[in-house]
Design an enzyme around this catalytic site. Sequence first.
Site, short mmCIF file in Angstrom:
data_model
loop_
_atom_site.label_atom_id
_atom_site.label_comp_id
_atom_site.label_asym_id
_atom_site.label_seq_id
_atom_site.Cartn_x
_atom_site.Cartn_y
_atom_site.Cartn_z
CG ASP A 1 91.48 40.36 48.93
OD1 ASP A 1 91.91 41.05 48.07
OD2 ASP A 1 89.92 39.52 49.82
CB CYS B 1 93.87 39.75 42.23
SG CYS B 1 92.53 41.58 42.45
CB SER B 2 89.86 37.68 44.18
OG SER B 2 88.48 36.57 44.94
N GLY C 1 89.80 41.51 40.96
CA GLY C 1 90.15 42.31 39.24
C GLY C 1 90.87 43.70 39.28
CB ILE C 2 89.82 46.68 41.64
CG1 ILE C 2 88.84 45.52 42.96
CG2 ILE C 2 88.82 46.35 40.25
CD1 ILE C 2 87.41 46.25 43.40
N GLY C 3 92.21 45.40 43.17
CA GLY C 3 93.24 46.31 43.96
C GLY C 3 93.98 45.33 44.11
NE ARG C 4 94.92 39.93 45.91
CZ ARG C 4 94.21 38.86 46.46
NH1 ARG C 4 95.70 38.50 46.80
NH2 ARG C 4 93.15 38.63 46.59
CD GLN D 1 89.83 46.05 47.34
OE1 GLN D 1 90.64 45.14 46.82
NE2 GLN D 1 88.73 45.41 47.45
#
Length: 440
Positions: free
Chosen positions: A336, A371-372, A374-377, A415
């Site tokens: 993350d 992902c968690s 929903g923006i970075g990975r 992110q």
Amino acid sequence: MTGAVTMCFLSLSLSLCPPRGTGCFLSSTSTWASSYPWRYGSGLWSSGTVSREVGDRRQSVSRQPSFTLSEWTDAQEDLLDLEPVPQTPVFDMGTDTRTEGDAATLTVTPVGLQERRGSNVSLTLDMCTPGCTEPYGYGAQLSPRDQSAQEYLRQGTHILTPAMLHTRAMDDQSLQAEFYETPMNFVDPKEYNYPGLVRKNRYKTILPNTHSRVILQSQDEEDFLTTYINANYLKGYDDEERAYIATQGPTVNTVGDFWRMVWQERCPIIVMITNLEEKNEKCAEYWPEDTVTHEGIEIAVVTVTQEDDYSLRVFTLKCGEEERSLRQYWYTSWPDQKTPDKAPPLLELVQEVERAREEAPPSSGPTIVHCSAGIGRTGCFIATSVLCKQLRTEGVVDILRTTCQLRLDRGGMIQTCEQYQFVHHVLSLYEKQLSHTAEE
């Protein structure tokens, strides 16, 4: 600091949260416009990595702020109070005072600080940390600054030839400047002022942009909660409409909504880029070991295949008399807020997902990526997929343009600055692979 004049280098691009306190040294609302024409960054920022975590709290995307305008200002009092575990982490934008007039030596000091309420300068950069209860906006109407940010995202571009791409990928300083100048485009939480909605969001202030959000079909269209899911449609290569759906990792409360979306949108593929837990829960285990039924949809596991860096599950979905096939790619080698240790496995996964998408029935809908938050990975994966297609088709890439388009549809995509740099490295590697293949 008594009797001394401290030169503070302030980033005043606070598009996410209004300043608190009085006497803040803000420029006019033409902040974003001052960075026009739309181009890559000015290279003023150091290559140091900005702090990403404070304790066990999840850092939101605005930990990497959008620096668009900097000013010198005199501060004759202590601006900030140090605390080991701040409630609202902020950045100390200090300067290297060894060279007062040389902007190229300015640095961003990664520290976790607590803002003093009532201070004459507010340096709070993040109102989007999960658990934060204060909104960062003042109503739905766009301010001039927000309008300028939207204009930047619609027009920002920086086309890279292969040679430029390889050089750019190694220029951390310029990439940081470009990343910081690009607006995050978060949603004002006041736009979602609905009782009971908090249990539908994994992070309180990571919300779907309203114009592109996925709306679940419901027998009671007047009940907002039954139509809501924290997910957005995203454009693909060449402005392909609804090529992807970016969404948060399902929570225990939203597993049923997630499967409703999968069925409603006729999604053939799910790409999951998170572990179930990383210090704390990042995603609920929304699939069964064998068979389960959610919202009238029967989900059955057909096969499970373990590859080096991901696992592949093939499901059969059945609702009424209709039956469909669904593939889930679960990529677990990506921590993350950070980047994978190696780029090739990600490229292989991108290409595998593309092949699976081509083999899906013509009536299939978007590819779901989560992902968690929903923006970075998620943003990195979708950007890489889109840009690989552009590189193959056009021989050039426009990473800035793709990032801007993703953020128009879902705020905060890609992110961190580290992730933005990683996308450049991945595309540089992919171009070298293409060139090597062509030579053979």
